[in-house]
Design an enzyme around this catalytic site. Structure first.
Site, PDB file in Angstrom:
ATOM      1  N   GLN A 178       0.659  -0.986  -0.235  1.00 50.22           N
ATOM      2  CA  GLN A 178       0.317  -0.128  -0.197  1.00 50.22           C
ATOM      3  C   GLN A 178       0.776   1.164   0.353  1.00 50.22           C
ATOM      4  O   GLN A 178       0.370   2.235  -0.996  1.00 50.22           O
ATOM      5  CB  GLN A 178      -0.932  -0.320   1.416  1.00 50.22           C
ATOM      6  CG  GLN A 178      -2.125  -0.738   1.546  1.00 50.22           C
ATOM      7  CD  GLN A 178      -2.835  -0.992  -0.296  1.00 50.22           C
ATOM      8  OE1 GLN A 178      -3.240  -0.029  -0.917  1.00 50.22           O
ATOM      9  NE2 GLN A 178      -2.792  -1.309  -1.053  1.00 50.22           N
ATOM     10  N   HIS A 199       2.044   2.540  -3.098  1.00 46.84           N
ATOM     11  CA  HIS A 199       0.638   3.428  -4.407  1.00 46.84           C
ATOM     12  C   HIS A 199       0.996   5.182  -4.094  1.00 46.84           C
ATOM     13  O   HIS A 199       1.118   5.878  -5.510  1.00 46.84           O
ATOM     14  CB  HIS A 199      -0.292   3.624  -4.098  1.00 46.84           C
ATOM     15  CG  HIS A 199      -0.479   1.799  -4.591  1.00 46.84           C
ATOM     16  ND1 HIS A 199      -0.969   2.502  -6.305  1.00 46.84           N
ATOM     17  CD2 HIS A 199      -1.615   0.946  -4.067  1.00 46.84           C
ATOM     18  CE1 HIS A 199      -1.620   0.868  -6.586  1.00 46.84           C
ATOM     19  NE2 HIS A 199      -2.090   0.373  -5.115  1.00 46.84           N
ATOM     20  N   GLU A 250     -10.390   0.210   3.786  1.00 45.75           N
ATOM     21  CA  GLU A 250     -10.323  -0.143   2.247  1.00 45.75           C
ATOM     22  C   GLU A 250     -10.100  -1.597   2.205  1.00 45.75           C
ATOM     23  O   GLU A 250     -10.502  -2.283   1.519  1.00 45.75           O
ATOM     24  CB  GLU A 250      -9.055   0.434   1.342  1.00 45.75           C
ATOM     25  CG  GLU A 250      -9.768   0.422  -0.207  1.00 45.75           C
ATOM     26  CD  GLU A 250      -8.551   1.052  -1.021  1.00 45.75           C
ATOM     27  OE1 GLU A 250      -7.650   1.919  -0.309  1.00 45.75           O
ATOM     28  OE2 GLU A 250      -8.772   0.930  -2.325  1.00 45.75           O
ATOM     29  N   HIS A 251      -8.679  -1.920   2.812  1.00 51.70           N
ATOM     30  CA  HIS A 251      -8.285  -3.723   2.845  1.00 51.70           C
ATOM     31  C   HIS A 251      -8.033  -3.532   4.315  1.00 51.70           C
ATOM     32  O   HIS A 251      -7.209  -2.637   5.056  1.00 51.70           O
ATOM     33  CB  HIS A 251      -7.157  -3.377   1.669  1.00 51.70           C
ATOM     34  CG  HIS A 251      -6.773  -2.809   0.487  1.00 51.70           C
ATOM     35  ND1 HIS A 251      -6.477  -2.024   0.108  1.00 51.70           N
ATOM     36  CD2 HIS A 251      -7.812  -3.955  -0.496  1.00 51.70           C
ATOM     37  CE1 HIS A 251      -6.565  -1.375  -0.841  1.00 51.70           C
ATOM     38  NE2 HIS A 251      -7.128  -2.318  -1.755  1.00 51.70           N
ATOM     39  N   ASP A 293      -5.791  -7.186  -5.865  1.00 53.02           N
ATOM     40  CA  ASP A 293      -5.656  -5.920  -6.877  1.00 53.02           C
ATOM     41  C   ASP A 293      -6.042  -6.273  -8.464  1.00 53.02           C
ATOM     42  O   ASP A 293      -6.215  -5.527  -9.388  1.00 53.02           O
ATOM     43  CB  ASP A 293      -4.590  -5.581  -6.790  1.00 53.02           C
ATOM     44  CG  ASP A 293      -4.447  -4.718  -5.394  1.00 53.02           C
ATOM     45  OD1 ASP A 293      -4.817  -3.538  -5.585  1.00 53.02           O
ATOM     46  OD2 ASP A 293      -3.179  -4.117  -4.975  1.00 53.02           O
ATOM     47  N   HIS A 322     -54.564  12.455  -4.778  1.00 54.88           N
ATOM     48  CA  HIS A 322     -54.536  11.541  -4.668  1.00 54.88           C
ATOM     49  C   HIS A 322     -55.405  10.546  -4.023  1.00 54.88           C
ATOM     50  O   HIS A 322     -55.702   9.411  -4.803  1.00 54.88           O
ATOM     51  CB  HIS A 322     -53.044  11.470  -3.745  1.00 54.88           C
ATOM     52  CG  HIS A 322     -52.013  11.937  -3.912  1.00 54.88           C
ATOM     53  ND1 HIS A 322     -51.392  12.840  -4.537  1.00 54.88           N
ATOM     54  CD2 HIS A 322     -50.965  11.655  -3.722  1.00 54.88           C
ATOM     55  CE1 HIS A 322     -49.898  13.147  -4.295  1.00 54.88           C
ATOM     56  NE2 HIS A 322     -49.679  12.051  -4.626  1.00 54.88           N
TER      57      HIS A 322
END
Lengths: 429, 429
Positions: B259, B262, B327-328, B361, B420
């Site tokens: 990670q 990145h 996220e992970h 991934d 209605h």
């Protein structure tokens, strides 16, 4: 009201104008809302008290001024007229049933390569529901928002609603009791949305905010999208009725008016293959309007936004309907299933002559919170999924890693991500 | 890198700081993006050409400058190294399988009251996929966005990607060929998102825009939310690894670095119950970093955002993980299912010591586009549902209307909506 005919030369141009028409508020409220949200984030409850005094003329002094307790909701429910109580209970039960059947299933399987894959659905921890004050303070709306959240498994259900001049709508309280709302705060506007999204000393933050509101509320939700989850930003209501000449024009006129009476910006559109029937519906609309307590709004909406489209053949209807991508679509024809198969973009479809849209507003079961402003091209009505999220999962065996690991290494290297590659390689050895 | 210990007095405060830390860009790009979108909306292709010349140093003159044709994508695929081609094909096949199994089922049933209810899922007509240029031009990302759209049944798949100084990434073209992209436009930034959302003379508008991008792209999607559907606004990537002392520290270090490499804003967090193991992982991270071609980024990320949390007992881990809503999440322990049952908020979970995040991934099958920045509290990873929408439908028989119609009339009257009520009453007679 405009009347178009697909046989006319200028039809395409005129219809395109209907499709592209913006009925949403043009006011630039974004700047105002940004200011309000910033202030609520920084100053919390003090800011809420100031805005509520200014906009709602309600003093947030004692705890009772801030919150309505469960006991008050239960009492409002107990004091309801029996017929009304039964109607709300029936609506709630049917909404609960439809949304329970909507709950997604988890997945968990091992594929041919020996890789275990799946997805687990869980509810958000807390949801905030906006309930408008004034004209649009609808108990049905509270049920339509709160029940899906409850069915999804949300543990904390928070309602925010303005009480202008301290006035509370007992129907909304009764609906809150039926839906089992946990907290009910007497705040509204952009400041209320900011309060539940960011949290304040008094009000713990929520994870998702849903519910209708005015332009400020809608813009606040839009600006807070990402801080919290939200349902679709809603615009004015709309109906498209596809009806042939075999219908009672009085029924179809009532259906068109049931949207028109919501708001001057609402839109009612009739598509028919029978010009004489179109005339009759037009007359019935005029006649019925005069008897309505909502006549002023309905007339304004019908005059400004109403459209009657006469087609040469009903086969032209689905393509027009798909371009309009309306919130509500009635197919008041025999064997409506054949046409429904060609309808790609619509919030909700009402099949056959016997299914007025209003039945979906209250008691049918499906949600009445639906995409407006042609958003049915890409958005869906409110559902349990708006209060849930999916966690995917992966478990790789030795054999699985041998089967797919080398490809991951190759791709990681090609993308210039060596640590990605190494994390797989180490395990392949 | 910060090191925390749940046994320490200051832990709660320090951990809250980790949870609340904003790693997303603080630049106020909103104003810029508003200007760009307004200009693209008004001036269309001419504006695109100007922005592309200014930001990407690429002249949009001839049709070839605007678009990359399918033939060029096919050629890029054919010219791939065989191992890489096979890896991309394997990834695509597995992503396709996982997402095909994800397709929702329509519903159609008649309930006890004789009311027919259901929901029909349809794909959006057209989807726009953003593919970044430069560092983050990942073919895997194109597959992860395009294949779910194709599986959903989207008929028109449009990719926009900047080609700075005219340079094109052949891997991205090959991936476009595999995924069967219909149009590939050489534009990027907020202007590209605006172009596909509003449409221009050359580029027909789409209904949904997905895909990663820089702060301008993310802000453009946020501002256009409602004009089109979008996937979640994405922030920096993050991983939480829960690992006991029985793991190989080298494996866990590689996972953390996968990670960190990145982006400097990425975040890697380790939770372990073994302080000595934590020391070993720390050493392995330092050692491995020095060998990486991505060392500079990985080191910057690890130093600024890396966290090691030593817990007294692994039973403390799920509550911390749920607050981080990462996220992970890797659960590198024996029998990870027991802990997974307590994980409520996570984008994707990797079960067991043998499942590095990188496998997800590329080749596992589930989507790698996942909610970041604690949005897993309310959001899900990309799926076929992002390219589909649900139309509910209702059909009421005479018996059904007799059963539920009166309640609708009662509620409509209570809400002050007489048209209605009338639309139902007329049919009850």
């Amino acid at each position: 009201m405009r009347r178009l005919n697909t046989a006319d030369d200028g039809f395409e141009k005129a219809f395109a104008r209907v499709v592209d028409q913006r009925r949403e508020t043009a006011d630039d409220v974004a700047q105002d809302v940004r200011g309000i949200l910033g202030t609520v984030r920084m100053r919390g409850d003090a800011a809420l008290a100031e805005y509520t005094a200014r906009f709602d003329h309600h003093d947030l002094a004692t705890p009772d001024d801030w919150r309505i307790e469960a006991g008050a909701c239960e009492q409002a429910y107990a004091e309801l007229d029996a017929e009304l109580r039964d109607a709300l209970d029936l609506a709630a039960a049917r909404i609960r049933d439809y949304h329970t059947a909507q709950l997604p299933e988890d997945r968990d399987y091992t594929d041919d390569a020996g890789v275990r894959l799946g997805a687990k659905w869980t509810a958000v921890d807390a949801a905030g529901l906006y309930v408008p004050g004034g004209r649009a303070a609808y108990p049905s709306s509270l049920l339509m928002n709160a029940i899906p959240a409850r069915v999804a498994g949300v543990e904390r259900l928070v309602v925010v609603t303005p009480t202008p001049h301290g006035k509370i709508n007992p129907l909304v309280l009764a609906a809150a009791h039926i839906a089992g709302v946990d907290e009910l705060w007497r705040i509204g506007g952009a400041q209320a949305v900011g309060a539940v999204a960011y949290g304040t000393d008094r009000i713990a933050r929520v994870d998702v905010v849903t519910g209708p509101g005015n332009a400020w509320v809608a813009e606040a939700k839009r600006q807070l999208y990402g801080v919290v989850g939200i349902d679709m930003v809603a615009g004015p209501s709309e109906i498209l009725v596809v009806a042939d000449g075999a219908n009672d024009p009085d029924w179809i006129a009532a259906d068109l008016l049931s949207q028109a009476e919501h708001d001057p910006t609402s839109q009612s559109i009739l598509i028919t293959d029978d010009a004489k029937f179109a005339d009759q519906v037009e007359d019935c609309v005029d006649l019925q309007t005069s008897t309505l307590s909502t006549a002023k709004i309905a007339r304004e909406s019908w005059n400004a936004n109403g459209v009657i489209i006469v087609v040469r053949d009903m086969a032209e209807a689905p393509a027009l309907a798909n371009r309009l991508a309306a919130e509500h679509v009635e197919l008041a024809i025999d064997g409506p299933e054949a046409m429904f198969a060609h309808i790609r973009h619509a919030g909700s479809v009402f099949l056959g002559r016997n299914t007025p849209e209003a039945i979906g507003d209250y008691v049918a079961g499906p949600n009445h919170v639906l995409p407006t402003g042609r958003r049915a091209r890409f958005a869906s009505g409110l559902s349990v999924l708006d209060f849930m999220k999916r966690t995917s999962f992966i478990s790789v065996s030795d054999e699985g890693l041998a089967a797919i690991g080398p490809a991951a290494v190759t791709l990681a290297r090609a993308e210039g991500l060596p640590a990605h590659a190494k994390s797989v390689e180490l395990r392949l050895k």
